[in-house]
Motif scaffolding. Structure first.
Motif, PDB file in Angstrom:
ATOM      1  N   ILE A  12       7.939   5.733   4.049  1.00  0.00           N
ATOM      2  CA  ILE A  12       7.270   4.437   4.005  1.00  0.00           C
ATOM      3  C   ILE A  12       6.317   4.281   5.189  1.00  0.00           C
ATOM      4  CG2 ILE A  12       7.632   1.941   4.151  1.00  0.00           C
ATOM      5  CD1 ILE A  12      10.375   2.461   2.753  1.00  0.00           C
ATOM      6  N   ARG A  13       6.785   4.624   6.393  1.00  0.00           N
ATOM      7  CA  ARG A  13       5.941   4.481   7.579  1.00  0.00           C
ATOM      8  C   ARG A  13       4.689   5.348   7.457  1.00  0.00           C
ATOM      9  NH1 ARG A  13       6.659   3.206  12.915  1.00  0.00           N
ATOM     10  NH2 ARG A  13       7.786   1.441  12.027  1.00  0.00           N
TER      11      ARG A  13
ATOM     12  N   SER B  76       3.315   6.375   4.758  1.00  0.00           N
ATOM     13  CA  SER B  76       2.492   5.798   3.694  1.00  0.00           C
ATOM     14  C   SER B  76       1.627   4.673   4.232  1.00  0.00           C
ATOM     15  CB  SER B  76       3.385   5.266   2.564  1.00  0.00           C
ATOM     16  OG  SER B  76       4.025   6.306   1.869  1.00  0.00           O
ATOM     17  N   GLN B  77       2.225   3.796   5.023  1.00  0.00           N
ATOM     18  CA  GLN B  77       1.476   2.647   5.513  1.00  0.00           C
ATOM     19  C   GLN B  77       0.460   3.049   6.578  1.00  0.00           C
ATOM     20  OE1 GLN B  77       4.647  -0.515   6.129  1.00  0.00           O
ATOM     21  NE2 GLN B  77       3.607  -1.268   4.298  1.00  0.00           N
ATOM     22  N   LEU B  78       0.780   4.065   7.372  1.00  0.00           N
ATOM     23  CA  LEU B  78      -0.205   4.581   8.315  1.00  0.00           C
ATOM     24  C   LEU B  78      -1.372   5.226   7.565  1.00  0.00           C
ATOM     25  CD1 LEU B  78       2.076   6.149  11.081  1.00  0.00           C
ATOM     26  CD2 LEU B  78       0.622   4.136  11.306  1.00  0.00           C
ATOM     27  N   PHE B  79      -1.066   5.882   6.454  1.00  0.00           N
ATOM     28  CA  PHE B  79      -2.121   6.479   5.620  1.00  0.00           C
ATOM     29  C   PHE B  79      -3.056   5.397   5.103  1.00  0.00           C
ATOM     30  CE2 PHE B  79      -3.382   7.896   1.263  1.00  0.00           C
ATOM     31  CZ  PHE B  79      -4.234   8.926   1.641  1.00  0.00           C
ATOM     32  N   ALA B  80      -2.489   4.261   4.713  1.00  0.00           N
ATOM     33  CA  ALA B  80      -3.317   3.159   4.210  1.00  0.00           C
ATOM     34  C   ALA B  80      -4.205   2.569   5.304  1.00  0.00           C
ATOM     35  CB  ALA B  80      -2.430   2.065   3.626  1.00  0.00           C
ATOM     36  N   MET B  81      -3.796   2.708   6.573  1.00  0.00           N
ATOM     37  CA  MET B  81      -4.568   2.153   7.686  1.00  0.00           C
ATOM     38  C   MET B  81      -5.666   3.088   8.184  1.00  0.00           C
ATOM     39  SD  MET B  81      -1.404   0.579   9.906  1.00  0.00           S
ATOM     40  CE  MET B  81      -2.424  -0.090  11.220  1.00  0.00           C
TER      41      MET B  81
ATOM     42  N   GLU C 186       0.828  -1.213   0.000  1.00  0.00           N
ATOM     43  CA  GLU C 186       0.000   0.000   0.000  1.00  0.00           C
ATOM     44  C   GLU C 186       0.860   1.260   0.000  1.00  0.00           C
ATOM     45  OE1 GLU C 186      -3.168   0.020  -0.407  1.00  0.00           O
ATOM     46  OE2 GLU C 186      -3.742  -2.045   0.024  1.00  0.00           O
ATOM     47  N   VAL C 187       2.079   1.164  -0.514  1.00  0.00           N
ATOM     48  CA  VAL C 187       2.992   2.310  -0.580  1.00  0.00           C
ATOM     49  C   VAL C 187       3.119   2.767  -2.028  1.00  0.00           C
ATOM     50  CG1 VAL C 187       5.367   3.094  -0.214  1.00  0.00           C
ATOM     51  CG2 VAL C 187       4.296   1.576   1.453  1.00  0.00           C
ATOM     52  N   ALA C 188       2.968   4.062  -2.255  1.00  0.00           N
ATOM     53  CA  ALA C 188       3.240   4.656  -3.562  1.00  0.00           C
ATOM     54  C   ALA C 188       3.783   6.053  -3.306  1.00  0.00           C
ATOM     55  CB  ALA C 188       1.984   4.708  -4.420  1.00  0.00           C
TER      56      ALA C 188
ATOM     57  N   SER D 159      -2.921  -7.709   9.896  1.00  0.00           N
ATOM     58  CA  SER D 159      -4.330  -8.110   9.951  1.00  0.00           C
ATOM     59  C   SER D 159      -5.146  -7.421   8.864  1.00  0.00           C
ATOM     60  CB  SER D 159      -4.919  -7.799  11.331  1.00  0.00           C
ATOM     61  OG  SER D 159      -5.212  -6.419  11.477  1.00  0.00           O
ATOM     62  N   LEU D 160      -4.688  -6.257   8.412  1.00  0.00           N
ATOM     63  CA  LEU D 160      -5.381  -5.502   7.361  1.00  0.00           C
ATOM     64  C   LEU D 160      -4.886  -5.867   5.967  1.00  0.00           C
ATOM     65  CD1 LEU D 160      -5.420  -2.036   9.154  1.00  0.00           C
ATOM     66  CD2 LEU D 160      -7.416  -3.471   8.668  1.00  0.00           C
ATOM     67  N   GLY D 161      -3.989  -6.857   5.890  1.00  0.00           N
ATOM     68  CA  GLY D 161      -3.485  -7.289   4.587  1.00  0.00           C
ATOM     69  C   GLY D 161      -2.431  -6.376   4.017  1.00  0.00           C
ATOM     70  N   ILE D 162      -1.772  -5.593   4.878  1.00  0.00           N
ATOM     71  CA  ILE D 162      -0.717  -4.674   4.435  1.00  0.00           C
ATOM     72  C   ILE D 162       0.636  -5.264   4.812  1.00  0.00           C
ATOM     73  CG2 ILE D 162       0.247  -2.362   4.669  1.00  0.00           C
ATOM     74  CD1 ILE D 162      -2.581  -1.399   5.409  1.00  0.00           C
ATOM     75  N   ARG D 163       1.484  -5.453   3.825  1.00  0.00           N
ATOM     76  CA  ARG D 163       2.817  -6.008   4.079  1.00  0.00           C
ATOM     77  C   ARG D 163       3.710  -4.925   4.702  1.00  0.00           C
ATOM     78  NH1 ARG D 163       6.210  -9.823   1.259  1.00  0.00           N
ATOM     79  NH2 ARG D 163       4.521 -10.147  -0.223  1.00  0.00           N
ATOM     80  N   PRO D 164       4.183  -5.125   5.931  1.00  0.00           N
ATOM     81  CA  PRO D 164       5.077  -4.124   6.524  1.00  0.00           C
ATOM     82  C   PRO D 164       6.383  -4.025   5.741  1.00  0.00           C
ATOM     83  CG  PRO D 164       4.216  -5.617   8.205  1.00  0.00           C
ATOM     84  CD  PRO D 164       3.876  -6.213   6.870  1.00  0.00           C
TER      85      PRO D 164
END
Length: 956
Positions: free
Chosen positions: A505-506, A508-513, A107-109, A843-848
């Motif tokens: 990256i961090r 970005s992934q928090l944004f996806a959550m 979920e990173v772009a 758990s949300l299907g996001i690869r750390p």
């Protein structure tokens, strides 16, 4: 952008026979010369082209044409190829005829709108850390904005086409069949960065809903040389004595008390000559200023960089200085400033061959994922004393090399390095604090913040001692000189911006959550309080299912559902009931997870029924029953080309349901051995046995004492009180906290445990990171990964307990959930990585995305037990001393039980708390001495709980 400098345009540089040329004409002449830089912005410098230029750089939408600002897009592409070619990196591959269809599970772009010249270091480091997720966009026509569901007036940014950076510098021109949502935006298409060539990135960055680095609005603050002087003063960093004439500023300058600076506010440019001259004369007449030989006059604002319109003057030439200030004021735009400041003489070199030379010093500071600043790199550029010294006319090298040329002593050099590193981080800290007080509109976006700065220093005498003097702060386009330095020194590539990319990256992934809804099964005990104190910081909402409405999580979660699931033999029915309750409540969850050992199979069953990301029902049951885990592994005897056979990690074990089972088990298992609960946790019900009689007696005691969950809540008795006999494993004990996503190992953290308490297997002491040799650490990580995946645990955050024997790792047990006790806190402190965040993320299907695994400190701690330490921990003096150590960040304190009375019986006791020391130098022996001294002072090391013995396995 080049390295900004105050050492720039002196009259001698113009080759004039005298200084008769009016200052204003001189400024205008230099402005005209510098205006040509826009034409040269990001053009290819090579004399040949060794790559394919027939690539598709057109807009992905055939109905859209490149706009007038894209006239140099081919030059941008060629500049990238030139850099790749001369650094032995592969040529970019055009894949536009085969659009990308696969969804990225990170979920990173990260979208960088730029020419590659300004940000190649960031792009390449992004390719290393998040391959396929660092996207260079050469034209706004490759992007599209759509209305966002995250707030009124906000827009989401989508990427339809990009140059994608992959591992090892591999790049592709890609078109995305389904546009990728931008998770982090960096805009380099501004007037200031492109020297006026283009400004079309400003419209793109407006009203975005995603994280963003240094918006145009924030750059206005960070690039304000006067404001940066205020931050320097607040951070205790030296700066020149300054008089500032600010033209219609939009914000106040709150000058610190006793700061060596003064601000004049002017509302118009005409009729101010006498007022300005009077104040300039007063400034020049100050005793501190009169001691200097020269004065610098220069402009401040986002467009005033690269030494533009900077002039030097003898301090005695008062009229000339006043004229320079007044003439420069006529050129300023709104919110710009003229600075009159003392000129710190170039460093005098002990080496006579360097008498005519000096240097500038650029320090890079990044904002880490935990919002703390870190100085990453310092580079210098050497030039003639009285000519401009900047990135355009110098070759970058280290400060250490530079100061050795100047014959500086090591002690002085180290003092300066430490002082500048600390001071630079404090400046960034002041910027972070300043921006927190700004509104979203002023910051230029909901996700805008400063995450990278460059600070320029010179060396000069301050109060009789050689010191670094800060000149200015530069915003996010400040990496060009670091980039050049790293290409000159390939072994240091990525050094300057590595923490920046980690932060991108961090975020970005928090944004996806953001706003996702996660079901948490079981609140857990007192030791899980941190979950309910932390989850909101991840931007998620949590539905808690829990029998006890008085639990800590019940009042902290987003939605609470009270449901009694304590009889885990009925987990299938419980899962069905919970899913029905969710449906009746109109709740659609995006993920499901548990942090409580007993609830592992129940949470996994819910995940399977709702088709959510999780460990799987069967693997969770295999992990929960210890003999099942071992027996599955014992069956894995096949060859693996890249790993040892998995059965090598297993041990013999047998279920004991009757006295006759003991004799059958002893035919296979040698004594001494270990009895333990099949579904147990926290070492409860684990007992060593030396002979047949003792084995039968202890089995009978455990069977009668531990029958149901009421006998010892939370240790697995809700699944049953089955008991097994297992061969004893000799060796040191270790925890491996491991993150696996769709069968791939993401990260693992190895900690060491001291000898367990005699007569039981209660934990006593621990160390992080492990003191084992690297090869044995590798064995533990690989074996833990194999044990998890072989029983089917292929997605989740797990805790694996192992012994390191003479022949290699042996499995004790697998906990199919995140590690408990102090482990989350320790790993976050030591590595900066949060297991709780990763558990929610998975758990949300996001690869750390986890790249930096370097420890920042050593932690060593001991467990305190109620039966041993109750009196000491109740002593008022001890508590006062303990609280002082905690508040002073000398120790980490993790309380596991709510009170000293809640730790269970002496026979089946769980620890009350953990007390740990931190050593920032990663020195195990020093940490051990510190812990022993503190615990001895507190009276926690006793004859029956000898800390010297309990820490004896921790050796460097």
């Amino acid at each position: 952008m080049s390295l900004s400098t105050e050492e720039s345009i002196s009259f001698s540089n113009l080759n004039l026979k005298d200084n008769s040329l009016p200052v204003k004409n001189h400024i205008l002449q230099k402005q005209e010369e510098l205006s040509h830089k826009a034409v040269e912005y990001t053009t290819t410098c090579g004399s040949y082209t060794a790559w394919d230029t027939d690539v598709d750089l057109s807009p992905p939408d055939p109905s859209v044409s490149l706009n007038k600002d894209d006239v140099n897009i081919q030059d941008y592409y060629n500049a990238l190829q030139y850099s790749l070619f001369e650094n032995n990196l592969p040529e970019t591959v055009d894949r536009t005829k085969q659009p990308r269809t696969r969804k990225r599970d990170t979920e990173v772009a990260i979208v960088v709108l730029a020419s590659p010249v300004e940000c190649l270091a960031i792009l390449l480091e992004g390719g290393r850390q998040c391959p396929g997720d660092m996207l260079l966009v050469l034209s706004p026509t490759w992007l599209v904005k759509e209305k966002s569901n995250k707030g009124e007036g906000l827009h989401s940014l989508f990427v339809k086409k990009a140059i994608v950076f992959d591992r090892s510098g591999t790049t592709y021109v890609d078109v995305f069949e389904k546009p990728r949502r931008c998770s982090y935006f960096v805009n380099f298409f501004t007037k200031a960065i492109t020297d006026g060539q283009r400004n079309d990135g400003v419209e793109v960055e407006q009203d975005l809903d995603c994280p963003m680095s240094s918006s145009v609005e924030l750059c206005k603050y960070v690039d304000d040389k006067l404001l940066s002087r205020i931050w320097m003063a607040e951070a205790g960093v030296n700066y020149p004595e300054t008089l500032a004439i600010a033209y219609k500023p939009s914000y106040e300058y709150n000058i610190p008390k006793d700061a060596n600076m003064k601000v004049l506010i002017v509302e118009n440019k005409n009729g101010m000559d006498n007022y300005i001259e009077e104040n300039v004369r007063q400034f020049l007449n100050m005793e501190r200023v009169k001691s200097f030989d020269k004065i610098v006059v220069k402009p401040s604002g986002t467009m005033w960089h690269g030494s533009r319109c900077v002039t030097f003057h003898k301090v005695k030439n008062v009229e000339e200085i006043c004229k320079a200030v007044i003439d420069l004021l006529t050129l300023l735009e709104l919110e710009n400033t003229v600075l009159v400041e003392t000129f710190y003489q170039p460093v005098e070199a002990a080496n006579p061959e360097l008498a005519d030379y000096s240097f500038r010093w650029r320090t890079t500071v990044c904002r880490r994922i935990d919002d703390t600043p870190v100085t990453t790199q310092m580079v210098c550029g050497i030039g003639l004393k009285h000519q401009p010294i900047n990135g355009d006319n110098t070759i970058p090298q280290t400060f250490e090399t530079t100061m050795k040329m100047w014959n500086m002593a090591d002690d002085d050099m180290n003092r300066l390095l430490d002082k500048v590193s600390t001071g630079s981080e404090k400046i960034m800290g002041r910027i972070i604090e300043y921006e927190r007080g700004l509104s979203t509109d002023i910051k230029g976006g909901v996700g805008a913040r400063t995450e990278l700065i460059g600070i320029d220093y010179v060396l000069g005498m301050v109060d009789g001692q050689l010191e670094a003097v800060g000149i200015e702060v530069n915003s996010h386009d400040c990496t060009i000189n670091c980039q050049l330095f790293e290409f000159l020194n390939p072994h240091r590539q990525g050094e300057a911006v590595k923490p920046l990319v980690e932060t991108m990256i961090r975020r970005s992934q928090l944004f996806a959550m953001q706003d996702k809804l996660v079901l948490v099964v079981g609140a857990g005990g007192f030791s899980k309080k941190f979950i309910w104190e932390s989850f909101r910081s991840f931007g998620i909402n949590v539905v808690l299912v829990e029998p006890d409405s008085a639990s800590f999580g019940a009042s902290r979660c987003t939605k609470f559902i009270q449901y009694d699931f304590l009889d885990h033999k009925q987990d299938e029915a419980h899962a069905t009931d919970i899913i029905k309750i969710l449906k009746d409540e109109g709740l659609v969850v995006d993920g499901c997870v548990t942090f409580w050992e007993d609830c592992g199979p129940l949470a996994a069953t819910i995940c399977d029924m709702l088709k959510l990301n999780g460990p799987g029902k069967r693997p969770a049951h295999v992990a929960k029953k210890k003999s099942w885990t071992q027996n599955v592994l014992r069956s894995r005897t096949g060859d693996i080309p890249h790993f040892p056979r998995s059965h090598l990690y297993s041990s013999l074990c047998c279920s004991i349901k009757s006295e006759s089972d003991v004799d059958k088990a002893l035919e296979k298992i040698r004594l001494p051995a270990v009895l333990k609960l099949e579904y147990g946790s926290s070492g409860v019900g684990v007992k060593p046995v030396a002979d047949r009689v003792e084995c039968i007696n202890i089995w009978q005691q455990l069977s009668s004492m531990l029958q149901s969950d009421e006998d010892h809540p939370g240790v697995g008795l809700g699944h049953g009180n089955d008991i097994m006999l297992m061969e004893r494993i000799d060796g040191t004990e270790h925890d491996i906290d491991i993150i696996i996503f769709q069968r791939q190992l993401i990260a693992a953290f190895v900690s060491d445990n001291g000898p367990t308490r005699k007569g039981s297997y209660t934990e006593t002491a621990a160390l992080l990171p492990t003191c084992l040799p690297l090869d044995r650490k590798g064995q533990l990580i690989t074996s833990a990964y194999q044990c998890c995946t072989e029983i089917g645990l292929v997605t989740g955050v797990f805790n694996v307990e192992m012994k390191m024997t003479k022949t290699g790792p042996k499995l004790i047990e697998i906990n199919a959930r995140m590690g408990g006790f102090y482990l989350r806190d320790w790993i976050k402190t030591c590595y900066g990585h949060d297991l709780l965040l990763y558990a929610f993320m998975v758990s949300l299907g996001i690869r750390p995305v986890i790249t930096n695994m370097e420890p920042k400190c050593t932690l060593m701690g001991m467990m305190c037990l109620s039966s041993v330490h109750k009196q000491q921990l109740k002593n008022p003096n001890s508590l006062k001393f303990l609280n002082a150590l905690v508040s002073g960040n000398i120790i980490r304190y993790n309380q596991i039980e709510a009170s000293l009375e809640d730790c269970g019986s002496a026979d089946e006791e769980e620890p009350f708390c953990n007390i740990a020391v931190v050593d920032l130098n990663l020195n195990t022996n020093r940490a051990k001495r510190k812990l022993i001294n503190i615990c001895t002072t507190l009276g926690l090391s006793t004859k029956t709980y000898d800390l010297h013995y309990l820490l004896s396995d921790f050796k460097e």
